[in-house]
Design an enzyme around this catalytic site. Sequence first.
Site, PDB file in Angstrom:
ATOM      1  N   HIS A  79      56.327  34.452  34.598  1.00  0.00           N
ATOM      2  CA  HIS A  79      55.125  35.093  35.125  1.00  0.00           C
ATOM      3  C   HIS A  79      55.481  36.499  35.586  1.00  0.00           C
ATOM      4  CE1 HIS A  79      51.199  35.470  37.014  1.00  0.00           C
ATOM      5  NE2 HIS A  79      51.839  36.158  37.942  1.00  0.00           N
TER       6      HIS A  79
ATOM      7  N   ASP B  58      42.090  28.916  43.857  1.00  0.00           N
ATOM      8  CA  ASP B  58      42.593  30.273  43.624  1.00  0.00           C
ATOM      9  C   ASP B  58      41.586  31.106  42.854  1.00  0.00           C
ATOM     10  OD1 ASP B  58      44.680  32.355  43.673  1.00  0.00           O
ATOM     11  OD2 ASP B  58      44.473  32.133  41.511  1.00  0.00           O
TER      12      ASP B  58
ATOM     13  N   ARG C 109      39.051  38.007  47.161  1.00  0.00           N
ATOM     14  CA  ARG C 109      40.036  39.001  47.622  1.00  0.00           C
ATOM     15  C   ARG C 109      39.852  40.313  46.876  1.00  0.00           C
ATOM     16  NH1 ARG C 109      45.134  36.312  45.990  1.00  0.00           N
ATOM     17  NH2 ARG C 109      46.131  38.228  46.674  1.00  0.00           N
TER      18      ARG C 109
ATOM     19  N   SER D 184      48.894  32.381  45.492  1.00  0.00           N
ATOM     20  CA  SER D 184      47.985  32.447  44.350  1.00  0.00           C
ATOM     21  C   SER D 184      48.759  32.225  43.044  1.00  0.00           C
ATOM     22  CB  SER D 184      47.304  33.826  44.345  1.00  0.00           C
ATOM     23  OG  SER D 184      46.712  34.110  43.106  1.00  0.00           O
TER      24      SER D 184
ATOM     25  N   LYS E 295      49.153  28.277  40.725  1.00  0.00           N
ATOM     26  CA  LYS E 295      48.803  28.123  39.305  1.00  0.00           C
ATOM     27  C   LYS E 295      50.022  27.699  38.487  1.00  0.00           C
ATOM     28  CE  LYS E 295      46.989  32.206  39.603  1.00  0.00           C
ATOM     29  NZ  LYS E 295      46.274  33.474  39.652  1.00  0.00           N
TER      30      LYS E 295
HETATM   31  N1  URA Z   1      48.209  37.677  40.377  1.00  0.00           N
HETATM   32  C1  URA Z   1      47.705  36.513  40.818  1.00  0.00           C
HETATM   33  O1  URA Z   1      47.570  35.539  40.075  1.00  0.00           O
HETATM   34  N2  URA Z   1      47.351  36.443  42.110  1.00  0.00           N
HETATM   35  C2  URA Z   1      47.465  37.472  42.967  1.00  0.00           C
HETATM   36  O2  URA Z   1      47.128  37.308  44.118  1.00  0.00           O
HETATM   37  C3  URA Z   1      47.990  38.684  42.487  1.00  0.00           C
HETATM   38  C4  URA Z   1      48.361  38.757  41.179  1.00  0.00           C
END
Ligand code: URA
Length: 435
Positions: free
Chosen positions: A85, A164, A171, A186, A190
Amino acid sequence: MSSTDAISVIRTKRDGGTLAPEQIDWVVDAYTRGEVAEEQMAALAMAILLNGMDRTEIARWTAAMIATGDRMDFSALDRPTTDKHSTGGVGDKITLPLAPLVAACGAAVPQLSGRGLGHSGGTLDKLEAIPGWRARLSPDEMLDVLRSTGAVVCAAGERLAPADRKLYALRDVTGTVESIPLIASSIMSKKIAEGTGALVLDVKVGSGAFMKTLDDARELAETMVGLGEDHGVRTVALLTAMSTPLGLTAGNALEVRESVEVLAGGGPRDVVELTLALAEEMLAAAGISGADPARALADGSAMDVWRRMIAAQGGDPDAPLPEARERHTVTAPASGVLTTLDAYAVGVAAWRLGAGRTRKEDPVQAGAGVELHAKPGDRVTAGAPLLTLHTDTPERFETALAALAGDAIIVSPEQTATDQGAVPPDSPVLERVAV
Ligand code: URA
């Protein structure tokens, strides 16, 4: 009837206190169900941004977000799963060559990706530039592609950490994205729910990244590595440079073209280096030894997986990629060494040209973006092409050029490349974080 309520949770964090586990479980779940109002969660997110959360709170918050949805399970596969990621940058197309490369080396790569918002591009938007390619797969289709090709890149389904999805959208419009506890929970909710066995985080540092300083990036990386390990996911992070774009392209089809060059054994040096560094970490984290990612790029085996992976999702790997109708060349303002080509400025320019979106529902232009003809450290000649801007809508050139004005491009006639702090280090990898 719960013994807690939104106002007491907000007050606890507003006054600098520590949220109790049951407060966290309740507020995350109740918000996802619509029982806590958007304005209440906005107030809580701002209190978290201002007062932070400790490790125990972040771990509980992440677990509560995971619990709002399903956790995927790939244990039936005959290979170990490993994923990557990136926290997001400009020209960051690394997933495209990396996923098939790591699959060619013997791992399974189940990658749930997102779309771009703001100046940083999204992997799904890039892949959708390939005619016919489909981002939406059912869980069974995802497993089939993973089984048959070794890698799958697709959109996260509705049931993956739904808390999320809601919270991130909130946000985004309340100035509460830039909170390390909220970013870490966040991303990791995931990735943990996705069910990967191992995870490598590419935490970007610099003007084109969320994290502008090495200290902030390190703190984010350490937090995420801790969360992953606590949930049984072998997690490692690399802190990597994002003060100038990665490679020579920023924009969807342009980045696919460059990724295919890397898979064909060529491509810009920084993209190849970062792809190999991440591949080695992903394979090691998955417990695979003896594979040689550089060879898999050179001998075409990564390219074979790419072609099968694209075809398995309806794409035609041989179809010509879309090209923008209009181009505009930006030339070097002087002769000398290019010392700065600012990542954020190039990202905003690509976004304004149509490569990105302002609202989630906006379409993107597949061919739009910025092509670089030089990188910091290169010698340039006054009047020679430095950038080519691509768009279908030439009225956008003016605002894209405005993003590149000021200090975004600096050519130093007198200096050598190493005189300037703005010139990025040789390797894009700055630091490694692991437990
Ligand atoms: N990417 C995400 O998935 N969440 C965040 O809060 C920032 C970047």
